[in-house]
Design an enzyme around this catalytic site. Structure first.
Site, PDB file in Angstrom:
ATOM      1  N   GLU B 212       0.802  -1.223   0.000  1.00  0.00           N
ATOM      2  CA  GLU B 212       0.000   0.000   0.000  1.00  0.00           C
ATOM      3  C   GLU B 212       0.835   1.273   0.000  1.00  0.00           C
ATOM      4  O   GLU B 212       0.405   2.286  -0.556  1.00  0.00           O
ATOM      5  CB  GLU B 212      -0.998   0.004   1.154  1.00  0.00           C
ATOM      6  CG  GLU B 212      -0.425   0.038   2.548  1.00  0.00           C
ATOM      7  CD  GLU B 212      -1.552   0.211   3.578  1.00  0.00           C
ATOM      8  OE1 GLU B 212      -2.177   1.281   3.564  1.00  0.00           O
ATOM      9  OE2 GLU B 212      -1.793  -0.716   4.378  1.00  0.00           O
ATOM     10  N   SER B 265      -7.945   5.268   8.458  1.00  0.00           N
ATOM     11  CA  SER B 265      -8.461   4.856   9.768  1.00  0.00           C
ATOM     12  C   SER B 265      -7.394   5.143  10.806  1.00  0.00           C
ATOM     13  O   SER B 265      -7.654   5.666  11.877  1.00  0.00           O
ATOM     14  CB  SER B 265      -8.766   3.359   9.773  1.00  0.00           C
ATOM     15  OG  SER B 265      -9.508   3.009   8.660  1.00  0.00           O
ATOM     16  N   SER B 268      -0.255   6.872   8.753  1.00  0.00           N
ATOM     17  CA  SER B 268       1.124   6.493   8.450  1.00  0.00           C
ATOM     18  C   SER B 268       1.880   7.742   8.030  1.00  0.00           C
ATOM     19  O   SER B 268       1.342   8.567   7.295  1.00  0.00           O
ATOM     20  CB  SER B 268       1.178   5.483   7.300  1.00  0.00           C
ATOM     21  OG  SER B 268       0.973   4.188   7.790  1.00  0.00           O
ATOM     22  N   ARG B 280       8.748   4.406   5.996  1.00  0.00           N
ATOM     23  CA  ARG B 280       7.654   4.733   6.905  1.00  0.00           C
ATOM     24  C   ARG B 280       8.313   5.086   8.229  1.00  0.00           C
ATOM     25  O   ARG B 280       8.939   4.242   8.859  1.00  0.00           O
ATOM     26  CB  ARG B 280       6.732   3.527   7.088  1.00  0.00           C
ATOM     27  CG  ARG B 280       5.538   3.809   7.998  1.00  0.00           C
ATOM     28  CD  ARG B 280       4.719   2.545   8.197  1.00  0.00           C
ATOM     29  NE  ARG B 280       3.463   2.789   8.885  1.00  0.00           N
ATOM     30  CZ  ARG B 280       3.310   2.800  10.209  1.00  0.00           C
ATOM     31  NH1 ARG B 280       4.347   2.604  10.986  1.00  0.00           N
ATOM     32  NH2 ARG B 280       2.128   3.004  10.761  1.00  0.00           N
TER      33      ARG B 280
END
Lengths: 818, 443
Positions: B212, B265, B268, B280
């Site tokens: 993702e 939700s 990141s 990340r």
């Protein structure tokens, strides 16, 4: 912990406490019926001087400075210029009154403020005090009440400044102040060594919001950041979500909940872990994420738990980001969100570990709740002109234009302090609300400033104690039992030490009660005063004895033993001189060890000595273990003696009588003859039968009078007596008299001798020094002997050479520890 | 909870040495046995591809390797080096499924003839509606017209529906015989993993699972470069002055280094140094799901739109404890202004205040808390990573001007103007776009 009785109903059980509390909350008038056991809580109020108060959301913390008058045993040499008279002791002992400074801190629920103020007003005799320093969110709310009741002007101080000041103070003065929380460990609290340099650090104060403060030095700190998501968010949002009003109850709910039903986890999104990022399936992807989609009802417990995780993780994450940005690894947490709550300490610890991968540890403070009031007090003290200090210690205090508590070392008084209360989550929740309990912290001003021994190899990793009883359940069990068993004898001896005082027996009983209570507390809460150690048990006993005016129960015994031993001194020296060099070296060590058998502190010995007073030096030698000893580095030591003399030896002495006179003196006499300077370090105040500095002064004088070697050494300043700054049978090399440290440095000390079980076994057995060291003791406790793999009267003779020295003395392999 | 490395031994690929494989979420190796070989796309070169990639999308290789070359393919696509229609990109998140669909507008008569009925019906269904079922929505305002992709011109459509309605979607796909189109469905987001077997069993569809974050970044970079007017990227000018706070276009050329904050939700935060170089940095569980979840519990609302609507009418200062509530004004010692929130929901500790506030106030306070917290963490990460440009994306920002202005304000105020908050019009769809790009230009 002292429990107040309310009206006529004493609160004995937690259940009753709960009921009382409920009654109290509904009717405010009940509070007024509290009767305070005056002398137990607001102690020494009649001499109280400088007040400070910190009023938080639910707890009030009061601080004051006071003086304590208590008895001390003084020794004074008789005039011995004339020929010694038979049967006459060499010095006299007298009891004198001494006044020392003490800081009192008391913590209680806000509901008691009025009652407490009334009590203070009634008992406050001192009229010089005009101001009370105040801090905390509730300070303005109670300003008028305080001014009206106490007739003192309320002077408000900045909360954060007070907090930092208080934090610096406890970190510097209370060993084992900081701890790491480990939920499932045998002991939940891992106390940290006091780092010699407490700066820099990060303080995360979690009150209703979060403040993140970087502290760089005593006066330099900066609020580097903060967050609005804090304790108030947990409480406020928690109250809305669960209709539960009290903070403690919310935490209680949270501890029973399951957050996974409310939170959306990584596995709820991925079906498993998000492997490529190392995010496990159990990680929370979205707090409260499930309550957005699911229609089902959520339990109060689950929501509270989810909320707790959300807030703890968020604070932990921010703390880590700030720690990294400012490159800090010491991060302390405080504030009401944390305050003694195992649940939040655990979640914060978890979060910090997660976000820093273990690089930063979350540290908590034993006296976190007192920081504000300590700081406010210190602020007031700094501003004040010096108070009317009692003359007995006025000299040091008056030499400074201002009374700054930071110029002194302070020590936690174990007798007067409540200690950290049990926070086991299994306890009755109502017990944890502390309603009706008054928590106390008392700190004694030490007469000397304490510093590290300059010869410690690594001061930051030095741990005085050999065994941490809070982590060793078996050892803890044994020693608690041992101290309880010995209590009768201590009481007896205390009474016997004051034959002229008829109320001594009564005081001794009070001592018994107090110390037994302490032992019981420690059995339940071994972490109450930091790591539980044999040293802390001994020190607590000394504090309790002092508390009830038994400053030196062994004074008479010491006096008698010193008298007897002195008579043998010349004979002992003579027989040593008749030996060959090599025989003499061994006889000196053996004599030192035999002398060390004479230790009234050890139960096995006191039994023998009490039943057979003729038990003599020679007999003691026979009791000693034959070589090879349990730990035996004698050969290496002998080899070393064949080499060049040491520059200067620092000798931490142990017992009076035979030990010091027939053991230590011949030994150091030999060192002196070799050309080594000697510094004898002895306790500043009495502990058991250990020789004190003032006693040693007299003894040295007497020995010098009959021995030329000692005489010239004293005259030429090659033999020096210093105070250790301690009054413990054990030895903490990180808290020694500053003067001692100076002497050690000046004389280029290259040998440290530590003698006796308390100083060389219970403590310092593993201490690493930057110079050669000798640790000598006779194991006079069969349990300990067993543990070390030996038996009663086994000998430990440890000779160590630091690694860096090995090149020059490579043949001398240091004794290997057992 | 403890941190594991996500190594799932039993599911590990057996036929690869690639290290990336080992840390991928579990792959189902059993499908070639279960599935009747029919629907696999064959690589454009006409043979199974086995070259490795370094994007971390190890699963991609695996998929391709197991593709079966016996499958039929349309000549046109083979010739033009592009996959057959329909072109979809899908991002299955924790709360929402985001779907982008490319509608070719340059269909030749020949193609029109060749186009199978199912494909036609899907195209018509998607492009002629703006709502699907009860919860599916096409964001018409985001539609990109006359876009050229892989040599084809057409419109890009942006569709979303709640993840909990995925079964209905799969049922529809089954009813419309989606599987007969022999297309590969490129999907990203956690749901691509979680629902992979549902896709296979319920709709006979094989997913090509994509990472993702890879998708997110390629999507952002593509859309920003492909769209010129109106500008994809924008910011708020004068964020500290509500009167003059206006949206302004921003050109995101030479965007690196860049902090990309994806608020779905959860959140990141990525530091992007180049197209293929990113990490990340961290994330937080306090995200859009938290806002909606708490709002549902506190106000009884049931949708994001409803929650936002309530928030826009509420007053958070009745719920939050401000600095001035504690200090009477500014806390000068530390330079904290009186209006700053000292404690989110702090006033709710007090019973009387709990009884005096409205649901709207609570919704507003929730929005403000979550938004400010994201701003605060972002700012710290930016400082730690030494990055001054921050792009916020994700569906939390959809129709959420309130949060965007708050973020703009927070970035600007607390960094003393150092940090700039940037936003992108297609806020939540970049993952899906990235997935579509992967279909067209497999890396």
């Amino acid at each position: 912990m002292t429990r107040l009785s309310r009206g006529t109903r004493p609160m004995f059980t937690s259940k009753m406490a709960a009921e009382c509390q409920r009654v109290d909350r509904s009717s405010h008038s009940m509070d007024k019926s509290i009767t305070l056991p005056a002398d137990e809580i607001f102690r020494n109020l009649e001499n109280a001087k400088r007040f400070a108060i910190d009023i938080g959301g639910s707890l009030t913390k009061l601080a004051y400075y006071s003086t304590v008058q208590h008895k001390v045993a003084k020794v004074r040499s008789f005039d011995h210029t004339a020929k010694e008279t038979e049967g006459e002791p060499l010095y006299e002992i007298s009891m004198q009154e001494e006044v020392t400074a003490r800081l009192h801190f008391i913590k209680f629920e806000n509901a008691y403020i009025e009652t407490c103020l009334d009590f203070i007003k009634d008992h406050l005799v001192n009229t010089e005090t005009k101001v009370i320093k105040a801090t905390g969110g509730g300070a303005h709310k109670f300003k008028d009440l305080i001014e009206k009741k106490l007739k003192l002007r309320v002077d408000k101080e900045d909360e954060m400044t007070c907090l930092i000041k208080g934090c610096n103070f406890v970190l510097r003065n209370i060993p084992h102040e900081a701890f790491v929380y480990v939920k499932h460990a045998d002991s939940e609290f891992r106390f940290q060594n006091t780092h010699p340099d407490i700066f820099p650090y990060l303080l995360i104060n979690i009150g209703s919001g979060v403040s993140i403060v970087k502290v760089e030095s005593e006066d330099k700190f900066e609020r580097v950041g903060g967050s609005s998501i804090g304790g108030g968010t947990f409480w406020g949002l928690g109250a809305l979500l669960t209709k539960t009003k009290r903070f403690d109850e919310l935490l209680q709910l949270a501890s029973k909940g399951q957050h996974t039903s409310v939170d959306m986890l990584v596995k709820d999104i991925y079906g498993g872990s998000y492997g490529s990022l190392g995010l496990t399936g159990d990680l929370i992807a979205s707090s409260f994420g499930k309550s957005a989609t699911a229609d089902n009802e959520f339990s109060k417990e689950d929501m509270a738990k989810s909320l707790l995780h959300m807030i703890s993780n968020d604070i932990g994450q921010l703390a880590c980001l700030y720690a990294r940005l400012h490159n800090l690894t010491r991060v302390y947490f405080g504030g009401f969100f944390i305050r003694g709550h195992p649940v939040t300490m655990h979640t914060i610890t978890y979060s910090i570990n997660f976000f820093t991968k273990g690089e930063v540890q979350a540290l908590f403070l034993r006296h976190e709740g007192y920081l504000g009031t300590i700081g406010a007090f210190l602020k007031g003290a700094e501003e004040d002109t010096p108070p009317m200090l009692p003359h007995s210690l006025g000299t040091t205090a008056l030499s400074h234009p201002r009374f700054d508590p930071n110029q002194y070392s302070w020590g936690e008084n174990y007798a007067g302090s409540s200690g950290l209360m049990s926070v086991s989550p299994d306890l009755n929740p109502m017990q944890r609300t502390r309603s009706g309990t008054f928590d106390m912290l008392e700190m004694d001003r030490l007469e000397r400033q304490l510093v590290n021994l300059p010869l410690l190899q690594d001061p930051s990793s030095y741990i005085p104690d050999t065994v941490d009883l809070s982590e060793d359940a078996l050892a803890r069990e044994y020693w608690l039992y041992c101290f309880e068993e010995a209590l009768d004898g201590v009481v007896k001896r205390a009474v016997a030490s004051q034959p002229d005082l008829p109320e001594a027996a009564e005081r001794a009983e009070k001592f018994r009660h107090k110390y037994r209570h302490k032992l019981q507390t420690l059995r339940q809460q071994p972490f109450a005063y930091g790591s539980l150690t044999v040293r802390s048990l001994l020190d607590t006993r000394e504090h309790c004895l002092n508390e009830f005016n038994f400053p030196d129960p062994y004074s008479k015994i010491k006096q008698r033993e010193n008298d007897i031993a002195l008579k043998y001194f010349q004979k002992a020296i003579k027989s040593l001189e008749e030996l060959s060099w090599e025989q003499r070296q061994f006889a000196l060590v053996r004599g030192l060890l035999a002398g060390n058998v004479f230790d009234w502190g050890a139960k096995a010995v006191s039994d023998v000595l009490e039943s057979d007073p003729e038990f003599g030096f020679e007999q003691a030698k026979r009791q000693l273990e034959e070589r090879p000893w349990l730990v035996d580095a004698y050969d290496q030591w002998l080899e070393r003696l064949k080499g060049p003399p040491h520059k200067c030896a620092l000798f931490f002495v142990d017992n009076s009588g035979i030990d010091i006179i027939l053991g230590v003196f011949p030994f150091i006499r030999e060192l002196l003859c070799r050309g080594t300077e000697v510094v004898l370090a002895s306790n500043s105040s009495p502990a058991l039968n250990d020789v004190t500095n003032s006693e040693l002064q007299i003894l040295t004088q007497r020995i010098a009078a009959m021995d030329l070697v000692i005489q010239s050494a004293v005259k030429e300043d090659r033999l020096t007596l210093v105070q250790s700054g301690s009054s413990s049978p054990c030895l903490d090399l990180s808290r020694l008299d500053k003067e001692l440290a100076g002497v050690v440095r000046e004389r280029h000390t290259d040998l440290v001798v530590i003698e006796g079980m308390g100083r060389a076994i219970h403590t310092n057995y593993y201490a690493m020094l930057s110079c050669e060291s000798l640790k000598m003791a006779v194991i006079k406790n069969s349990w300990l002997a067993d543990r070390l793999g030996g038996k009663l009267f086994s000998v430990v003779f440890k000779y160590e050479v630091p690694p860096s020295h090995k090149t020059t003395t490579q043949d001398h392999v240091p004794g290997t520890p057992s | 909870m403890e941190q594991l490395n996500g190594h799932q031994g039993e599911n590990e690929s057996l036929d690869t040495e690639d290290e990336d494989e080992a840390v991928q979420p579990p792959l189902k190796q059993s499908r070639s046995k279960n599935d009747i070989c029919n629907n696999f796309r064959v690589d454009s070169c006409g043979k199974t591809e086995a070259t490795s990639t370094t994007t971390g999308g190890g699963s991609v290789i695996d998929e391709r390797r197991t593709s079966n070359s016996t499958c039929r393919q349309r000549l046109d696509s083979l010739r033009k080096n592009r996959p057959p229609f329909p072109w979809f990109g899908m991002d299955i998140g924790g709360t929402l499924v985001k779907l982008v669909y490319f509608e070719p507008k340059d269909i030749t008569a020949e193609e029109e003839q060749e186009e199978v009925e199912n494909l036609k019906s899907i195209r018509r269904y998607l492009t002629s509606n703006t709502a699907y079922g009860k919860t599916g929505i096409r964001d018409v305002h985001l539609e990109l017209k006359d876009l050229t992709l892989c040599g084809r011109t057409g419109n890009l459509h942006f569709i979303r529906f709640p993840t909990q309605d995925l079964p209905a979607f799969l049922q529809m796909a089954r009813n419309k015989h989606f599987s007969s189109l022999h297309t590969t469905l490129c999907a990203t987001g956690g749901g691509a993993y979680k629902f992979e077997s549902d896709f296979r069993q319920m709709a006979d569809l094989q997913l090509l699972k994509l990472d993702e974050l890879d998708c997110l970044i390629s999507g952002v970079l593509y859309i920003d470069s492909a769209v010129s007017s109106p500008s994809e990227c924008y910011y708020y000018e004068n964020p500290t002055d509500p009167e003059h706070c206006v949206q302004k276009p921003f050109t995101l050329e030479n965007p690196y280094p860049l902090l990309l904050v994806n608020i779905g939700s959860g959140v990141s935060i990525l530091a992007v140094y180049s197209k293929n170089n990113y990490k990340r940095v961290t994330g937080t569980s306090l995200g859009g799901g938290t806002f909606l979840g708490l709002c549902c519990l506190l106000t009884g609302c049931s949708s994001f739109e409803e929650a936002l609507q309530m928030a826009s009418q509420g007053e958070s200062t009745r719920v939050d404890k401000l600095v001035r509530d504690i200090y009477g004004g500014d806390y000068e010692r530390f330079g904290l202004p009186g209006w700053a929130v000292a404690s989110s929901f702090g006033n709710m500790m007090c019973k009387e205040k709990r009884e005096s506030i409205s649901k709207e106030d609570l919704a507003r306070a929730t929005l403000v808390s979550i938004t400010n917290n994201i701003g605060s963490i972002t700012r710290m990460v930016a400082l730690n990573e030494n990055i001054e440009r921050v792009v916020f994306v994700g569906n939390f920002l959809r129709v959420n001007t309130l949060s965007m202005k708050l973020l703009s304000y927070a970035m600007d105020y607390w960094s003393h103007g150092q940090l700039k908050a940037l936003f992108l019009r297609h806020e939540g769809y970049f993952g899906a776009v990235g997935a579509l790009l992967e279909l067209l230009n497999p890396s």
